[in-house]
Design a protein around this motif. Structure first.
Motif, PDB file in Angstrom:
ATOM      1  N   VAL A   1     -15.943   5.950  -9.577  1.00 51.04           N
ATOM      2  CA  VAL A   1     -14.597   6.423  -9.900  1.00 51.04           C
ATOM      3  C   VAL A   1     -14.626   7.896 -10.289  1.00 51.04           C
ATOM      4  O   VAL A   1     -13.665   8.637 -10.035  1.00 51.04           O
ATOM      5  CB  VAL A   1     -13.986   5.565 -11.031  1.00 51.04           C
ATOM      6  CG1 VAL A   1     -12.638   6.089 -11.465  1.00 51.04           C
ATOM      7  CG2 VAL A   1     -13.882   4.111 -10.583  1.00 51.04           C
TER       8      VAL A   1
ATOM      9  N   ARG B   1     -16.214  -4.356  -8.105  1.00 52.62           N
ATOM     10  CA  ARG B   1     -14.810  -4.578  -7.750  1.00 52.62           C
ATOM     11  C   ARG B   1     -14.003  -3.321  -8.075  1.00 52.62           C
ATOM     12  O   ARG B   1     -13.226  -3.270  -9.037  1.00 52.62           O
ATOM     13  CB  ARG B   1     -14.249  -5.804  -8.471  1.00 52.62           C
ATOM     14  CG  ARG B   1     -14.908  -7.109  -8.006  1.00 52.62           C
ATOM     15  CD  ARG B   1     -14.065  -8.299  -8.374  1.00 52.62           C
ATOM     16  NE  ARG B   1     -12.777  -8.282  -7.695  1.00 52.62           N
ATOM     17  CZ  ARG B   1     -12.572  -8.692  -6.441  1.00 52.62           C
ATOM     18  NH1 ARG B   1     -13.583  -9.149  -5.723  1.00 52.62           N
ATOM     19  NH2 ARG B   1     -11.374  -8.638  -5.901  1.00 52.62           N
ATOM     20  N   VAL B   2     -14.221  -2.296  -7.263  1.00 49.59           N
ATOM     21  CA  VAL B   2     -13.552  -1.007  -7.433  1.00 49.59           C
ATOM     22  C   VAL B   2     -12.087  -1.119  -7.022  1.00 49.59           C
ATOM     23  O   VAL B   2     -11.752  -1.806  -6.048  1.00 49.59           O
ATOM     24  CB  VAL B   2     -14.271   0.067  -6.582  1.00 49.59           C
ATOM     25  CG1 VAL B   2     -13.554   1.403  -6.677  1.00 49.59           C
ATOM     26  CG2 VAL B   2     -15.712   0.210  -7.017  1.00 49.59           C
ATOM     27  N   ARG B   3     -11.217  -0.446  -7.751  1.00 44.86           N
ATOM     28  CA  ARG B   3      -9.790  -0.384  -7.380  1.00 44.86           C
ATOM     29  C   ARG B   3      -9.634   0.730  -6.347  1.00 44.86           C
ATOM     30  O   ARG B   3      -9.446   1.912  -6.679  1.00 44.86           O
ATOM     31  CB  ARG B   3      -8.941  -0.144  -8.618  1.00 44.86           C
ATOM     32  CG  ARG B   3      -9.123  -1.249  -9.664  1.00 44.86           C
ATOM     33  CD  ARG B   3      -8.278  -1.037 -10.888  1.00 44.86           C
ATOM     34  NE  ARG B   3      -6.856  -1.232 -10.607  1.00 44.86           N
ATOM     35  CZ  ARG B   3      -5.906  -1.301 -11.541  1.00 44.86           C
ATOM     36  NH1 ARG B   3      -6.252  -1.186 -12.819  1.00 44.86           N
ATOM     37  NH2 ARG B   3      -4.654  -1.477 -11.219  1.00 44.86           N
TER      38      ARG B   3
ATOM     39  N   GLY C   1       2.169   1.832  -3.383  1.00 44.33           N
ATOM     40  CA  GLY C   1       1.115   2.353  -4.241  1.00 44.33           C
ATOM     41  C   GLY C   1       0.916   3.849  -4.062  1.00 44.33           C
ATOM     42  O   GLY C   1       0.765   4.592  -5.043  1.00 44.33           O
TER      43      GLY C   1
ATOM     44  N   GLY D   1      -7.366   1.579  -4.129  1.00 37.00           N
ATOM     45  CA  GLY D   1      -6.133   2.348  -4.020  1.00 37.00           C
ATOM     46  C   GLY D   1      -6.114   3.536  -4.960  1.00 37.00           C
ATOM     47  O   GLY D   1      -5.766   4.657  -4.562  1.00 37.00           O
ATOM     48  N   GLU D   2      -6.485   3.309  -6.198  1.00 34.51           N
ATOM     49  CA  GLU D   2      -6.510   4.400  -7.167  1.00 34.51           C
ATOM     50  C   GLU D   2      -7.559   5.440  -6.792  1.00 34.51           C
ATOM     51  O   GLU D   2      -7.336   6.650  -6.911  1.00 34.51           O
ATOM     52  CB  GLU D   2      -6.790   3.850  -8.562  1.00 34.51           C
ATOM     53  CG  GLU D   2      -5.656   3.013  -9.129  1.00 34.51           C
ATOM     54  CD  GLU D   2      -5.921   2.579 -10.562  1.00 34.51           C
ATOM     55  OE1 GLU D   2      -6.952   3.013 -11.124  1.00 34.51           O
ATOM     56  OE2 GLU D   2      -5.104   1.805 -11.099  1.00 34.51           O
TER      57      GLU D   2
ATOM     58  N   GLU E   1       0.829  -1.204   0.000  1.00 36.02           N
ATOM     59  CA  GLU E   1       0.000   0.000   0.000  1.00 36.02           C
ATOM     60  C   GLU E   1       0.864   1.254   0.000  1.00 36.02           C
ATOM     61  O   GLU E   1       0.574   2.224  -0.721  1.00 36.02           O
ATOM     62  CB  GLU E   1      -0.913  -0.017   1.224  1.00 36.02           C
ATOM     63  CG  GLU E   1      -1.914   1.111   1.267  1.00 36.02           C
ATOM     64  CD  GLU E   1      -2.840   1.019   2.464  1.00 36.02           C
ATOM     65  OE1 GLU E   1      -3.615   1.971   2.663  1.00 36.02           O
ATOM     66  OE2 GLU E   1      -2.798   0.006   3.190  1.00 36.02           O
TER      67      GLU E   1
ATOM     68  N   VAL F   1     -13.403  -4.820  -0.775  1.00 35.90           N
ATOM     69  CA  VAL F   1     -13.440  -5.539  -2.053  1.00 35.90           C
ATOM     70  C   VAL F   1     -12.862  -6.946  -1.936  1.00 35.90           C
ATOM     71  O   VAL F   1     -13.148  -7.817  -2.766  1.00 35.90           O
ATOM     72  CB  VAL F   1     -12.709  -4.755  -3.153  1.00 35.90           C
ATOM     73  CG1 VAL F   1     -13.455  -3.483  -3.485  1.00 35.90           C
ATOM     74  CG2 VAL F   1     -11.269  -4.437  -2.758  1.00 35.90           C
TER      75      VAL F   1
END
Length: 493
Positions: A488, A268-270, A44, A272-273, A41, A256
C-alpha cells in the motif's frame, strides 16, 4: 455523483462523474464482458475524484458491429480517448485501466494508438496480451482448457455464457478428448468461426515487443497462480516508460477474489484504493523513476521487493520411479490431479528431495535441465514441481512444458522453465518433481506423429527415457531473510 450513458463512435459507454462541478482526470475501461459489471468500480473511482468511463467493445452487449477478438481495439480506444478529452468534465488527463482482455484494450491504446490519443498512465491487471499469446505457451504448446472455456463463453456472440463449457462437460465429460480439436464448436452446438482462426495465429509477442516504447507510467498487476503470470512480469520488465510498478500476489486470474492455497490474510489488498492512489501519483508526476513494486511471498504474511537478492539452489533428487516411461495420449497425465498413480505401467518420471532441514524462501525463476529421449518425431515434455508438506498435503509450485522435435531415439539436452515461484517452503517439506509427456486438459495432447495437435485425428504412444544423472532442478531462493515491505505504501511511491 452524476451518471449517464453515451454513444461514442456507436459504442455503448457509461460515464460516472464525481460530485461537484469542475474538471477531473478520467479512467477508461473498455471491456467485452459487459460494461454494467463495472458500475460499482466506476462509483469507486468517482468517489476518489476521477471521471470513470466503461465501454462495451465493438460487437459485444450494447455495442453494435462484429465481435473480432483482439482486433481493432487501438482504433476504437483512440476514438474514445479523444472523445473523453473533449468533454467539459475532463481535465485532459487519462488513465487506461483493465483486467484480462480489458488490459489488452488498455495496452493497445497505450502502445498502438496515435500519440494524441494515448493515455497518461496504464493499469494492466492479469493482461491477456493477444490471441496468440493467450492460446499458446512460449514454446508453442496449446493452452486447451483456458481457451476452450473462454471461446465457449464469449466467442462469436454478443453476450457471454460463463457456464457454457461446464454445462457441455456435464453432458459429455469426454468433450475435450474427442478429435480433432478443431471441431470442438460442433460438439458445443455453437457456430464459432473464430475458433479455427485462433489456432492459425502464431504472432506471439506483438504488444510485448512494443512495451519498450511505452511512454507513460505502468502498474502491472498479476497473480502467482494466474496463467498469464509470466506475461505480467515480462511486461513490467520490458516497459519503457518513466516508471513501472509490479504487484504480484498469491492469487489466480480473479486476483484477490481468487486467492491461492498459499494466500495469507495480509495478501487481501484493497485493489481499488491502491489503484486510485497509484493513478493519482502517476498523473501528478510523483512516482519515482524506474522499476519497483511488491511481491507476496506465499505461505507467509510477507511482501517483498521484486529485486530481492536471490541465489541458485540445486536440491538433491532421488529417483522414485519412471526413468523409462510411456507417454500415452490416450491416458494422459492429468493437469487437475496431483496424486501419482501406483500403476505398474509408469506414465511419468518421479523424483523427490529429502525433507528441507530449514525453511526456504523460493522467489524467482525456476527450471529443470535434463537429457532425455523420445521414440517419436514430436514430443512434449512437462515438468511439474509439487511441495509435499510434513502433513502429507500436496501443493503445486510450478509447471512448465516445452515441445521438442528430434529424430526418434535421439538423446537431447534441454531446459523446461517452471515460472517464478514465490513461496515460503516450511522445514520438513519435500519437493516432488514429475517429468511427463502430457498435461491434459490444461494443454492439448501431443499426438506424437508430428501432426498439429489441434487438427490431429490419430494418437500414438511415445516411449521416453530420462537420464537421471543429467537431471537438475534449479530454484532461486532468497539469500537472506527478506526485508518486508508494505504494498500500500510501495506501489504509489
Amino acid at each position: 455523483m452524476t451518471s449517464y450513458t453515451a454513444s461514442v463512435g456507436g459504442l455503448a459507454t457509461d460515464v460516472q462523474l464525481p460530485k461537484g462541478q469542475g474538471r477531473f482526470p478520467a479512467v477508461l475501461i473498455r471491456t467485452p464482458y459487459g460494461r454494467h459489471s463495472h458500475r460499482a468500480e466506476l462509483r469507486g473511482w468517482a468517489r476518489r475524484g476521477f471521471a470513470a468511463v466503461a465501454q462495451d467493445v465493438r460487437g459485444r452487449y450494447a455495442s453494435p458491429g462484429e465481435w473480432r477478438p483482439y482486433e481493432g481495439e487501438a482504433a476504437d480506444g483512440a476514438d474514445t480517448a479523444r472523445w473523453i478529452r473533449r468533454q467539459s468534465w475532463s481535465d485532459g488527463r487519462l488513465v487506461a485501466c483493465g483486467a484480462s482482455y480489458a488490459a489488452h484494450c488498455a495496452l493497445a491504446l497505450a502502445l498502438e494508438a496515435a500519440e494524441d490519443a494515448r493515455p497518461d498512465a496504464v493499469i494492466a491487471a492479469v493482461p491477456a496480451l493477444g490471441a496468440a499469446d493467450t492460446a499458446r505457451e512460449p514454446s508453442g504448446v496449446e493452452r486447451l482448457w483456458n481457451r476452450a472455456g473462454w471461446w465457449a463463453a464469449h466467442g462469436d456472440r454478443p453476450d457471454s455464457d460463463a457456464s457454457a463449457l461446464t454445462n457441455a462437460l456435464a453432458t459429455d465429460p469426454e468433450l475435450l478428448s474427442h478429435l480433432p480439436l478443431i471441431d470442438l464448436p460442433g460438439r458445443l452446438g455453437r457456430q464459432l468461426p473464430s475458433w479455427r482462426g485462433l489456432w492459425h495465429r502464431r504472432d506471439r509477442g506483438g504488444l510485448m515487443s512494443r512495451a519498450a516504447q511505452g511512454q507513460m507510467p505502468l502498474l502491472a498487476v498479476g497473480g502467482h497462480h494466474d496463467h498469464f503470470a509470466e506475461d505480467t512480469v515480462e511486461l513490467w520488465r520490458r516497459w519503457g516508460g518513466p516508471s513501472a510498478r509490479l504487484l504480484m500476489g498469491p492469487w489466480g486470474h480473479g486476483l484477490v477474489a481468487a486467492p491461492g492455497p498459499d494466500a495469507q490474510p495480509e495478501h487481501r489488498v484493497r485493489l481499488g484504493e491502491l489503484y486510485a492512489e497509484w493513478a493519482r501519483a502517476a498523473l501528478e508526476g510523483r512516482l519515482r523513476e524506474g522499476w519497483a513494486g511488491a511481491l507476496a511471498l506465499g505461505g507467509s504474511p510477507l511482501w517483498v521487493a521484486p529485486d530481492a537478492m536471490g541465489d541458485a539452489y540445486v536440491p538433491r533428487l532421488r529417483l522414485l520411479r519412471g526413468a523409462a516411461f510411456t507417454a500415452d495420449p490416450e491416458r494422459p497425465v492429468s493437469s487437475a490431479e496431483l496424486a501419482v498413480p501406483a500403476d505398474d505401467e509408469a506414465d511419468r518420471c518421479v523424483l523427490v528431495t529429502p525433507p528441507l532441514p530449514r525453511p526456504l524462501d523460493a522467489l524467482g525463476p525456476a527450471a529443470v535441465r535434463l537429457r532425455a529421449t523420445a521414440d517419436t518425431p514430436s514430443a512434449d515434455w512437462v515438468a511439474r514441481l509439487v511441495a509435499l508438506s510434513p502433513e502429507g498435503q500436496a501443493e503445486r509450485i510450478g509447471v512448465g512444458i516445452v515441445r521438442r522435435a528430434e529424430p526418434p531415439g535421439t538423446s537431447a539436452e534441454f531446459t523446461i522453465p517452471l515460472g517464478r515461484p514465490a513461496r515460503r517452503l516450511r522445514a520438513g517439506t519435500r519437493l516432488r518433481l514429475e517429468i511427463a509427456g502430457h498435461h491434459f486438459p490444461a494443454h492439448a495432447r501431443n499426438p506424437h506423429t508430428g501432426d498439429d495437435p489441434i487438427t490431429a485425428t490419430r494418437l500414438i504412444a511415445s516411449r521416453r527415457e530420462v537420464d537421471r544423472t543429467g537431471l537438475e532442478l534449479r530454484l532461486t531462493v532468497l539469500r537472506n531473510r527478506p526485508t518486508p515491505i508494505n504494498p500500500v505504501l510501495e506501489i504509489p511511491r
